[in-house]
Design a protein around this motif. Structure first.
Motif, PDB file in Angstrom:
ATOM      1  N   ARG A  85      -4.475 -10.324  -8.093  1.00  0.00           N
ATOM      2  CA  ARG A  85      -5.235  -9.410  -7.241  1.00  0.00           C
ATOM      3  C   ARG A  85      -6.555  -8.970  -7.870  1.00  0.00           C
ATOM      4  O   ARG A  85      -7.525  -8.711  -7.161  1.00  0.00           O
ATOM      5  N   ASP A  86      -6.624  -8.863  -9.173  1.00  0.00           N
ATOM      6  CA  ASP A  86      -7.853  -8.411  -9.819  1.00  0.00           C
ATOM      7  C   ASP A  86      -8.998  -9.400  -9.652  1.00  0.00           C
ATOM      8  O   ASP A  86     -10.167  -9.039  -9.856  1.00  0.00           O
ATOM      9  N   PHE A  87      -8.661 -10.641  -9.273  1.00  0.00           N
ATOM     10  CA  PHE A  87      -9.684 -11.673  -9.102  1.00  0.00           C
ATOM     11  C   PHE A  87      -9.851 -12.072  -7.637  1.00  0.00           C
ATOM     12  O   PHE A  87     -10.524 -13.055  -7.343  1.00  0.00           O
ATOM     13  N   THR A  88      -9.217 -11.347  -6.719  1.00  0.00           N
ATOM     14  CA  THR A  88      -9.276 -11.687  -5.289  1.00  0.00           C
ATOM     15  C   THR A  88      -9.648 -10.448  -4.489  1.00  0.00           C
ATOM     16  O   THR A  88      -9.782  -9.336  -5.031  1.00  0.00           O
ATOM     17  N   ARG A  89      -9.767 -10.620  -3.183  1.00  0.00           N
ATOM     18  CA  ARG A  89     -10.129  -9.517  -2.293  1.00  0.00           C
ATOM     19  C   ARG A  89      -9.028  -8.484  -2.162  1.00  0.00           C
ATOM     20  O   ARG A  89      -9.244  -7.392  -1.622  1.00  0.00           O
ATOM     21  N   PHE A  90      -7.828  -8.809  -2.628  1.00  0.00           N
ATOM     22  CA  PHE A  90      -6.735  -7.843  -2.528  1.00  0.00           C
ATOM     23  C   PHE A  90      -7.055  -6.554  -3.271  1.00  0.00           C
ATOM     24  O   PHE A  90      -6.601  -5.473  -2.882  1.00  0.00           O
ATOM     25  N   SER A  91      -7.818  -6.635  -4.348  1.00  0.00           N
ATOM     26  CA  SER A  91      -8.152  -5.437  -5.123  1.00  0.00           C
ATOM     27  C   SER A  91      -9.353  -4.699  -4.553  1.00  0.00           C
ATOM     28  O   SER A  91      -9.674  -3.603  -5.014  1.00  0.00           O
ATOM     29  N   MET A  92     -10.024  -5.296  -3.558  1.00  0.00           N
ATOM     30  CA  MET A  92     -11.268  -4.712  -3.039  1.00  0.00           C
ATOM     31  C   MET A  92     -11.102  -4.050  -1.676  1.00  0.00           C
ATOM     32  O   MET A  92     -11.900  -3.188  -1.310  1.00  0.00           O
ATOM     33  N   GLU A  93     -10.082  -4.455  -0.912  1.00  0.00           N
ATOM     34  CA  GLU A  93      -9.915  -3.951   0.445  1.00  0.00           C
ATOM     35  C   GLU A  93      -9.013  -2.724   0.457  1.00  0.00           C
ATOM     36  O   GLU A  93      -8.106  -2.581  -0.386  1.00  0.00           O
ATOM     37  N   ASN A  94      -9.268  -1.857   1.409  1.00  0.00           N
ATOM     38  CA  ASN A  94      -8.399  -0.709   1.611  1.00  0.00           C
ATOM     39  C   ASN A  94      -7.005  -1.204   2.013  1.00  0.00           C
ATOM     40  O   ASN A  94      -6.864  -2.208   2.707  1.00  0.00           O
ATOM     41  N   TYR A  95      -5.976  -0.493   1.600  1.00  0.00           N
ATOM     42  CA  TYR A  95      -4.569  -0.826   1.824  1.00  0.00           C
ATOM     43  C   TYR A  95      -4.103  -1.949   0.901  1.00  0.00           C
ATOM     44  O   TYR A  95      -3.112  -1.785   0.185  1.00  0.00           O
ATOM     45  N   THR A  96      -4.770  -3.124   0.920  1.00  0.00           N
ATOM     46  CA  THR A  96      -4.294  -4.221   0.078  1.00  0.00           C
ATOM     47  C   THR A  96      -4.468  -3.895  -1.403  1.00  0.00           C
ATOM     48  O   THR A  96      -3.757  -4.444  -2.245  1.00  0.00           O
ATOM     49  N   SER A  97      -5.404  -2.991  -1.721  1.00  0.00           N
ATOM     50  CA  SER A  97      -5.585  -2.595  -3.118  1.00  0.00           C
ATOM     51  C   SER A  97      -4.432  -1.731  -3.609  1.00  0.00           C
ATOM     52  O   SER A  97      -4.314  -1.461  -4.808  1.00  0.00           O
ATOM     53  N   TRP A  98      -3.571  -1.285  -2.701  1.00  0.00           N
ATOM     54  CA  TRP A  98      -2.410  -0.491  -3.084  1.00  0.00           C
ATOM     55  C   TRP A  98      -1.266  -1.361  -3.610  1.00  0.00           C
ATOM     56  O   TRP A  98      -0.305  -0.840  -4.165  1.00  0.00           O
ATOM     57  N   ILE A  99      -1.337  -2.680  -3.412  1.00  0.00           N
ATOM     58  CA  ILE A  99      -0.219  -3.556  -3.747  1.00  0.00           C
ATOM     59  C   ILE A  99      -0.149  -3.781  -5.255  1.00  0.00           C
ATOM     60  O   ILE A  99      -1.163  -4.021  -5.919  1.00  0.00           O
ATOM     61  N   ASP A 100       1.067  -3.720  -5.793  1.00  0.00           N
ATOM     62  CA  ASP A 100       1.308  -3.899  -7.214  1.00  0.00           C
ATOM     63  C   ASP A 100       1.243  -5.393  -7.560  1.00  0.00           C
ATOM     64  O   ASP A 100       2.065  -6.186  -7.089  1.00  0.00           O
ATOM     65  N   GLY A 101       0.270  -5.781  -8.394  1.00  0.00           N
ATOM     66  CA  GLY A 101       0.094  -7.185  -8.732  1.00  0.00           C
ATOM     67  C   GLY A 101       1.176  -7.738  -9.631  1.00  0.00           C
ATOM     68  O   GLY A 101       1.417  -8.949  -9.661  1.00  0.00           O
ATOM     69  N   THR A 102       1.863  -6.893 -10.398  1.00  0.00           N
ATOM     70  CA  THR A 102       2.903  -7.377 -11.308  1.00  0.00           C
ATOM     71  C   THR A 102       4.171  -7.799 -10.564  1.00  0.00           C
ATOM     72  O   THR A 102       5.001  -8.523 -11.108  1.00  0.00           O
ATOM     73  N   TYR A 103       4.321  -7.329  -9.338  1.00  0.00           N
ATOM     74  CA  TYR A 103       5.527  -7.617  -8.564  1.00  0.00           C
ATOM     75  C   TYR A 103       5.377  -8.887  -7.733  1.00  0.00           C
ATOM     76  O   TYR A 103       6.309  -9.666  -7.564  1.00  0.00           O
ATOM     77  N   GLY A 104       4.160  -9.100  -7.186  1.00  0.00           N
ATOM     78  CA  GLY A 104       3.898 -10.261  -6.352  1.00  0.00           C
ATOM     79  C   GLY A 104       4.579 -10.175  -5.005  1.00  0.00           C
ATOM     80  O   GLY A 104       4.874  -9.077  -4.493  1.00  0.00           O
ATOM     81  N   PHE A 105       4.835 -11.336  -4.399  1.00  0.00           N
ATOM     82  CA  PHE A 105       5.590 -11.415  -3.132  1.00  0.00           C
ATOM     83  C   PHE A 105       6.898 -12.126  -3.449  1.00  0.00           C
ATOM     84  O   PHE A 105       6.913 -13.320  -3.752  1.00  0.00           O
ATOM     85  N   GLN A 106       8.001 -11.399  -3.428  1.00  0.00           N
ATOM     86  CA  GLN A 106       9.300 -11.948  -3.797  1.00  0.00           C
ATOM     87  C   GLN A 106      10.106 -12.219  -2.531  1.00  0.00           C
ATOM     88  O   GLN A 106      10.447 -11.287  -1.800  1.00  0.00           O
ATOM     89  N   GLU A 107      10.360 -13.513  -2.308  1.00  0.00           N
ATOM     90  CA  GLU A 107      11.125 -13.904  -1.121  1.00  0.00           C
ATOM     91  C   GLU A 107      12.583 -13.502  -1.294  1.00  0.00           C
ATOM     92  O   GLU A 107      13.246 -13.914  -2.242  1.00  0.00           O
ATOM     93  N   THR A 108      13.072 -12.710  -0.379  1.00  0.00           N
ATOM     94  CA  THR A 108      14.466 -12.261  -0.377  1.00  0.00           C
ATOM     95  C   THR A 108      14.968 -12.258   1.060  1.00  0.00           C
ATOM     96  O   THR A 108      14.188 -12.160   2.012  1.00  0.00           O
ATOM     97  N   VAL A 109      16.263 -12.347   1.214  1.00  0.00           N
ATOM     98  CA  VAL A 109      16.878 -12.328   2.539  1.00  0.00           C
ATOM     99  C   VAL A 109      16.906 -10.895   3.062  1.00  0.00           C
ATOM    100  O   VAL A 109      17.262  -9.967   2.328  1.00  0.00           O
ATOM    101  N   ASP A 110      16.541 -10.725   4.291  1.00  0.00           N
ATOM    102  CA  ASP A 110      16.640  -9.424   4.938  1.00  0.00           C
ATOM    103  C   ASP A 110      18.089  -9.256   5.407  1.00  0.00           C
ATOM    104  O   ASP A 110      18.482  -9.767   6.460  1.00  0.00           O
ATOM    105  N   LEU A 111      18.884  -8.591   4.588  1.00  0.00           N
ATOM    106  CA  LEU A 111      20.310  -8.481   4.874  1.00  0.00           C
ATOM    107  C   LEU A 111      20.578  -7.764   6.189  1.00  0.00           C
ATOM    108  O   LEU A 111      21.542  -8.085   6.891  1.00  0.00           O
ATOM    109  N   TRP A 112      19.741  -6.794   6.515  1.00  0.00           N
ATOM    110  CA  TRP A 112      19.953  -6.070   7.773  1.00  0.00           C
ATOM    111  C   TRP A 112      19.779  -7.009   8.965  1.00  0.00           C
ATOM    112  O   TRP A 112      20.627  -7.038   9.864  1.00  0.00           O
ATOM    113  N   ASP A 113      18.708  -7.790   8.999  1.00  0.00           N
ATOM    114  CA  ASP A 113      18.502  -8.713  10.105  1.00  0.00           C
ATOM    115  C   ASP A 113      19.587  -9.781  10.162  1.00  0.00           C
ATOM    116  O   ASP A 113      19.974 -10.241  11.237  1.00  0.00           O
TER     117      ASP A 113
END
Length: 792
Positions: A629-657
């Motif tokens: 994120r520090d090298f992309t627009r994710f760190s520059m835009e409102n809302y997307t700059s709130w995302i934690d870069g150390t966590y990333g996007f972790q694919e998991t099953v939505d157990l409720w659905d």
């Protein structure tokens, strides 16, 4: 009269061709005729369709231009001609006259075409001098007035071409057929002939050429027998008003004999054919006749409207009388069949010297449903059948050069998708995401019983180079279709048909693929883009917000939750980039138990276009963008700059659905079992616990009832008696339900094993207690009369 066919000559009302890119080609620029023989004949407009016409406002660069006349067909676009005018909206012949055309498209855009044209003072301001006709969805012809008043209709199939019907001064009604325009906009002669020749005792009152749903054309003719004008004795056996229909098709190169649709001997009436067209409810085609009862003073009284539907061979399929109040102040009164069932009435009422357009909506039986109007004064208006809307042009002050188009969508009698009023549902649904490995058939269910024909149903893959055919079959191909319950078609799919994931597929059905079983008349099909679905597998995963962004996040969802999540989704989609419809953020958030940070679930769906990335690629891109994120627009835009870069996007099953329906079923079953438990306690107050538990167990295995009558250990609570008749009734009413036998067997087996273990434990405890008694005799056995009888 025999038709003449000459494929080397073209219909040549005007030697100008106008292309959508704005280029104009005159007689010497015909791409097929380098000799400059002037073969060009039409204006050819090429454009893409949006879904529906919408209102718009347009400002002319020359503010002294005024709307003069408009032209359209049933499908669009709208073509209007502008002329120079003064403040009083009068046409003024300019020094250098030009043809000013405006094309109004469905996406609310306007394209202007202004080019030199050999007008004179008479033709410039005379609407009848320039005969403009809509030939196809993207083609208009400009006639020179030689056959002014003629009517043009294009066939439903390209091979039918275009038909022009026109009347000579002597009353003869002629026709001329042309080919469908080629890529250069040229149309060729394809025959001519006579529909009707007027006699001295008859007057041709009106004619309506229409395209036929089974292919070809028909012309409905209304004539009046003028025998009374010769002062002859009135004979009521002689029809005074007659409506005929004549058919014309490729297989019938000359017009058919006149077939009578309607006739009456009454003389004190006036009949007006208000309109004809296709009726897509399986009754074929239809016309509406306004019948005015006249007094001796010629004042209108007791006017009625009669609708007549007829098949492709002239057979009358329905006659309806429409319930509508026709007032004497109505002018320009006419009816049209609605594409989605029923009829629409157009009428003009003069308000403050200006026309107000409105009318009524009627159902298939002619019963009144509602009134409608355009809410403003105009004399330029029209109707698009398939779009189900009326439109009107509103002119502003001539000095500002502004004009606007206003649309009014009619109520749909049959509210369905697919732009087809006869289809109830399909499998898969419009826009549904399917697994190609599990979808083995596509199904189409119609409202009425159907028959199949030699026409085709085809499945296409949408690609960057256009549609690619994957499977097609005829309605009579028994290897690839079956009819279920008389109104459902099931088409088995080849293994290779949907073999590409994350792809858009379209189903196209030819007109006439199915026919109404009652009338044998064709149903309309499904055109390109009206039934589509996607192959692919969606995925789901979590993103984590930084601890510092938690207060801002909670404040945002508290103030405007809906807009916040929509904006968040849009920003993520634009940065990846993908179609925003692929990204969906669940509105409920979690808290990471380890870090106490907020977790948001993002669902990624397959794209709806061949240009969209696959779900897998989108998920990988999202994870990479977040972690870097520090090298992309994710760190520059409102809302997307709130995302934690150390966590990333972790694919998991939505157990409720995944398990919510299972949980609902389990919860419901638990509630039912508890209700049975407390009801059994209520019925047996002496031993409530034993009766309730035994009732629960007996609902899965009737043999458990023997415990209550087993007299275990001589206990009175196990001394109940049951009649064999009662056991038999309970068994048949509660266990022999074949749809759930397998489920009951599994459940009852588990409960029975559990019960056996409990009984064994009980026996063990009882034996242990007796062993500790002083007078215990190890050789003593339980009396056999206390044991349950076990049948082989």
């Amino acid at each position: 009269m025999q038709p003449t066919t000459n494929n080397q000559s073209t219909f040549n009302p005007l030697s100008i061709i106008l292309l959508a890119n704005g280029s104009i080609k005159g007689p010497t620029s015909d791409p097929a005729d380098g000799n400059g023989n002037g073969q060009c004949s039409i204006i050819s407009l090429l454009f893409a369709y949006a879904e529906v016409y919408q209102s718009l406002e347009y400002t002319e660069e020359e503010n002294d231009l005024k709307i003069w006349e408009s032209y359209e067909n049933d499908y669009g676009p709208i073509l209007i001609r502008m002329v120079k005018g003064n403040a009083s909206y009068e046409c003024i012949f300019p020094d250098k006259p030009k043809m000013h055309l405006r094309i109004i498209f469905k996406n609310s855009t306007v394209r202007a075409f202004d080019f030199d044209f050999p007008f004179n003072e008479y033709t410039y301001c005379n609407k009848a001098a320039i005969n403009v006709s809509a030939l196809t969805k993207d083609t208009f012809s400009l006639g020179d007035g030689i056959i002014a008043g003629s009517k043009v209709v294009n066939g439903l199939f390209k091979e039918d071409g275009i038909l022009r019907a026109y009347q000579f001064l002597n009353g003869t009604l002629a026709w001329k057929r042309f080919s469908y325009p080629d890529i250069y906009g040229r149309v060729y002669d394809d025959g001519q002939g006579i529909f009707y020749s007027q006699t001295n005792l008859e007057t041709l009152k009106s004619f309506f050429p229409i395209s036929i749903s089974s292919g070809g054309f028909a012309c409905v003719i209304l004539i009046k027998n003028e025998i009374d004008n010769l002062n002859q004795t009135i004979n009521f056996t002689i029809p005074r008003w007659i409506s005929y229909v004549s058919f014309l098709s490729k297989s019938r190169p000359i017009s058919s004999k006149l077939i009578i649709l309607y006739q009456t001997p009454l003389t004190s009436i006036n009949i007006i054919n208000t309109g004809c067209g296709n009726v897509w409810d399986g009754s074929g085609n239809g016309c509406l006749f306004l019948i005015e009862q006249l007094k001796e003073t010629s004042q209108q009284e007791n006017s009625t409207v009669t609708g007549i539907s007829f098949g492709s061979q002239g057979t009358i399929t329905a006659i309806r009388q429409l319930e509508i109040d026709i007032k004497s102040e109505y002018v320009n009164f006419y009816f049209l069949p609605l594409f989605y069932g029923g009829f629409v009435a157009f009428r003009t009422v003069t308000v403050e010297g200006k026309p107000l357009i409105g009318g009524e909506i009627l159902n298939q039986n002619g019963d009144f449903i509602q009134m409608w109007n355009l809410d403003f004064l105009t004399s330029i208006y029209g109707y698009f059948a398939e779009e189900n809307i009326a439109w009107g042009l509103r002119r502003s002050n001539i000095t500002d050069g502004k004009w606007s188009i206003i649309t009014k969508e009619f109520s749909r009698i049959k509210v369905k998708g697919y732009e087809n009023p006869n289809i109830l549902k399909t499998v898969p649904k419009i826009g549904e995401i399917v697994l190609s490995s599990t979808l083995t058939h596509i199904n189409i269910t119609y409202e009425d019983s159907i028959l199949l024909s030699t026409k085709n149903i085809s499945i296409y893959q949408n690609t960057s180079i256009g549609l690619i055919l994957r499977q097609t079959c005829s309605g009579l191909d028994r290897n690839f279709q079956t009819t279920l319950n008389g109104n459902t078609i099931s088409i088995p799919l080849l293994d290779s048909t949907l073999n590409i994931p994350n792809t858009t597929y379209l189903v196209i059905i030819d007109i006439g693929f199915v026919r109404a079983a009652i009338s044998d008349e064709p149903f309309i099909g499904i055109s390109e883009g009206n039934w589509f679905f996607y192959t692919g597998v969606a995925t789901s995963g979590l993103i984590r917000l930084t601890m510092d962004s938690t207060p801002a996040f909670k404040a945002a969802i508290k103030n405007d939750s809906a807009n916040f999540f929509n904006d968040f989704e849009t920003k993520i989609a634009h940065i990846i980039p993908v179609n925003p419809s692929m990204i969906n953020i669940k509105r409920h958030f979690q808290v990471d138990p380890a870090s106490k940070q907020i977790l948001l679930r993002i669902n990624i769906s397959p794209g709806r276009s061949h240009s969209d990335n696959s779900v897998d690629i989108t998920a990988k891109n999202l994870n990479s963008l977040i972690k870097n994120r520090d090298f992309t627009r994710f760190s520059m835009e409102n809302y997307t700059s709130w995302i934690d870069g150390t966590y990333g996007f972790q694919e998991t099953v939505d157990l409720w659905d995944k398990y919510k329906f299972t949980l609902f079923i389990a919860l419901g079953s638990g509630i039912i079992l508890m209700a049975i438990y407390f009801y059994a306690r209520h019925l047996n107050k002496q031993y409530p616990h034993v009766a309730a538990i035994s009732t629960l167990f007996a609902s899965t295995n009737i043999e458990i009832l023997h415990i209550l009558s087993s007299r275990i250990a001589g206990l009175q609570i196990f001394s109940a008696t049951f009649s064999k008749h009662g056991e038999l009734i309970y068994y048949w009413q509660n266990t022999i339900i074949h749809d759930i036998v397998t489920l009951i067997t599994i459940c009852s087996s588990g409960v029975f094993i559990f019960h056996t273990i409990i009984v064994r434990l009980y026996h063990g405890v009882l034996h242990f207690q007796k062993k500790n008694q002083p007078n215990y005799n190890a050789s003593e056995k339980i009396d056999s009369e206390y044991l349950p009888e076990i049948e082989a």
